[in-house]
Design an enzyme around this catalytic site. Structure first.
Site, short mmCIF file in Angstrom:
data_model
loop_
_atom_site.label_atom_id
_atom_site.label_comp_id
_atom_site.label_asym_id
_atom_site.label_seq_id
_atom_site.Cartn_x
_atom_site.Cartn_y
_atom_site.Cartn_z
N LYS A 40 3.46 12.23 0.11
CA LYS A 40 3.16 11.68 -1.05
C LYS A 40 3.46 13.10 -2.03
CE LYS A 40 0.05 8.31 0.72
NZ LYS A 40 -0.02 8.38 2.18
N THR B 188 -0.95 12.98 5.05
CA THR B 188 0.41 12.53 5.27
C THR B 188 1.31 13.65 4.71
OG1 THR B 188 0.28 11.52 2.93
CG2 THR B 188 -0.31 10.10 4.73
N ARG C 65 8.37 10.88 5.97
CA ARG C 65 7.16 9.82 5.93
C ARG C 65 6.54 10.17 7.34
NH1 ARG C 65 5.63 5.73 3.73
NH2 ARG C 65 7.23 6.03 2.11
N GLU D 47 7.49 15.70 24.96
CA GLU D 47 6.18 15.51 25.12
C GLU D 47 5.34 16.78 25.49
OE1 GLU D 47 5.47 12.45 28.21
OE2 GLU D 47 5.97 10.88 26.61
N ASP E 149 -9.51 13.98 4.29
CA ASP E 149 -8.04 13.35 4.70
C ASP E 149 -7.57 13.44 3.23
OD1 ASP E 149 -5.92 11.48 4.36
OD2 ASP E 149 -6.95 9.63 5.32
N TYR F 186 13.45 14.05 23.78
CA TYR F 186 11.98 13.98 24.33
C TYR F 186 11.25 15.20 24.46
CZ TYR F 186 10.10 9.08 25.05
OH TYR F 186 9.65 8.05 24.94
C1 LIG Z 1 -6.20 8.77 2.15
C2 LIG Z 1 -5.18 8.11 3.12
N1 LIG Z 1 -5.01 8.38 4.34
C3 LIG Z 1 -4.18 7.76 5.06
C4 LIG Z 1 -3.10 6.99 4.49
C5 LIG Z 1 -2.31 6.19 5.62
O1 LIG Z 1 -0.91 7.25 5.73
P1 LIG Z 1 0.38 6.32 6.62
O2 LIG Z 1 0.86 5.28 5.41
O3 LIG Z 1 1.29 7.32 6.61
O4 LIG Z 1 -0.35 5.87 7.76
C6 LIG Z 1 -3.00 6.95 3.22
C7 LIG Z 1 -1.73 6.13 2.64
O5 LIG Z 1 -1.61 5.66 1.89
C8 LIG Z 1 -3.82 7.44 2.34
O6 LIG Z 1 -3.71 7.27 0.99
#
Ligand SMILES: Cc1ncc(COP(=O)(O)O)c(C=O)c1O
Length: 429
Positions: free
Chosen positions: A239, A236, A245, A62, A210, A60
């Protein structure tokens, strides 16, 4: 001579819990024998897998390094600091070095943390519509982001199928959202981050990018960075970045405190320290020349795949690709996305149906198919294999109702995959 999957990963699991072990082992074989073309998937390294399978899962922690709410954090502090420093190095642009928080459990939670840091329930968010390439977590009515906030969706232009920046600006000025988002899960072109920032500045709100899909390409310098234009960048790690993950957040230093406290204690409890260790290893890998070569090959493979499909009279949404993915519009092939996904599955090619801009089918059926090159490029497949793959997909789609055609393609896929194993066992002999 190599070790078996069992000896390497599951010596204890195979003895203690054969049921779970068998399922994992079968999944390993599925990954090894199938052609993975789901644009959001990849194969992480064995070093990352080892870090994730470590005793760090017991701890843990935090809080942040040096400021924890638990004792005994001296070594996990080392790991988290390494991860943060490597990410800074990887995504610095010129003199600009972002603040980094590596604790988000996933891409969705990274986005939620930003909303928690910057928005109040009922605030408007300006983001790309899901059917035009956006993501569920950017305001879809079935997601928290669309239930607690008011989405203002922008779209791509009908002519070019690229983001309509005039519409983005018009909507920003009319609707006055509290946050502008540039981020996509099925968009094959380079977004104009500078223009997004100018629009965000015009209405005096932050710009969030994002970059979940493209972060590996950005890290390798084969895609423009959202920095320094974006105030906040979420991503993320599994990918194109090819890590565990998970997710992470980077921002301009003025947002650091708000973001850190939104992640914890705002949204999450204890960070997954074993996954943070996997992220640290991944960031190091992404800093290498090998990774740059990999990312270049991902984009080359994708561009070549787009050209080859066009030669076979497939319509590629927006006319092509600048990144690791493309979306095929199957309307002229009298096939739906759902049918394509099903017949490719029968041929051991994994891909997913996708809506196309101005879609006429339901989201369950769709007219499109999203294809990505990140995973098979990790196996070492290059331009000759792309040609083979496009031929196999075309054959499967044309023979979608013929069992013998599909089983023939399945055999060819198995042969192709056997030439490019997902893990090089010889490295362990
Ligand atoms: C642009 C985008 N943002 C967020 C996510 C979400 O990611 P996670 O599946 O790790 O929650 C994805 C997943 O495909 C994504 O393509």
């Amino acid at each position: 001579m190599g070790y078996s999957h069992e000896e390497l990963f599951s010596k204890h699991l195979s003895q203690k819990d054969p049921e779970v072990f068998q399922a994992i082992h079968k999944e390993f074989n599925r990954q090894d024998k199938h052609l993975e073309m789901i644009a959001s998937e990849n194969y992480t390294s064995l070093a990352v897998i080892e870090a994730m399978g470590s005793v760090l899962t017991n701890k843990y922690a935090e809080g942040l390094p040096g400021k924890r709410y638990y004792g005994g954090c001296e070594y996990v502090d080392v790991v988290e600091n390494i991860a943060r420093e490597r990410a800074k190095k990887l995504f610095a642009v010129g003199d600009f070095v972002p603040h980094v928080n590596v604790q988000s459990h996933s891409g969705a939670q990274a986005n939620q943390a930003v909303f928690l840091a910057l928005l109040n329930p009922g605030d408007k968010i300006l983001a790309c519509s899901l059917s035009h390439g956006g993501h569920l977590t950017h305001g879809s009515p079935v997601n928290l982001s669309g239930k607690w906030f008011k989405p203002v969706p922008y779209e791509v232009s009908k002519e070019t199928e690229t983001i309509d920046m005039n519409q983005v600006r018009e909507l920003a000025l009319k609707e006055r959202p509290k946050l502008v988002i540039a981020g996509y899960s099925a968009y094959s072109r380079v977004p104009d981050f500078k223009a997004f920032r100018e629009i965000a500045d015009e209405i005096g709100v932050p710009l969030m990018v994002d970059m979940a899909h493209i972060s590996g390409l950005v890290a390798a310098g084969v895609h423009p960075s959202p920095f320094p234009h974006a105030h906040i960048v979420t991503s993320t790690t599994h990918k194109t970045l090819r890590g565990p993950r998970s997710g992470f957040i980077m921002c301009h230093p003025d947002f650091a405190k708000k973001i850190d406290s939104a992640v914890f204690p705002g949204l999450q409890g204890g960070p997954l320290m074993h996954v943070i260790a996997g992220k640290a290893v991944m960031f190091q890998e992404a800093l290498t020349a090998d990774f740059k070569e990999y990312a270049q090959a991902v984009v080359e493979n994708s561009k070549s795949m787009s050209n080859l499909f066009k030669k076979l009279d497939y319509r590629v949404v927006s006319g092509g690709t600048d990144n690791h993915l493309l979306v095929l519009d199957l309307t002229n092939k009298s096939t739906t996305g759902k049918e394509a996904e099903t017949c490719l599955d029968a041929a051991a090619i994994n891909a997913n149906r996708n809506t196309i801009p101005f879609e006429t089918q339901s989201p369950f059926v769709t007219s499109g198919l999203r294809l990505g090159t990140a995973a098979f490029t990790t196996r070492g497949m290059g331009l000759p294999e792309v040609e083979e793959i496009v031929g196999l997909i075309d054959k499967a789609l044309l023979g979608k109702k013929d069992e013998s055609v599909l089983s023939g393609v399945r055999k060819e896929v198995a042969e192709l995959c056997s030439r490019f194993p997902i893990y090089d066992w010889k490295a362990f002999s």
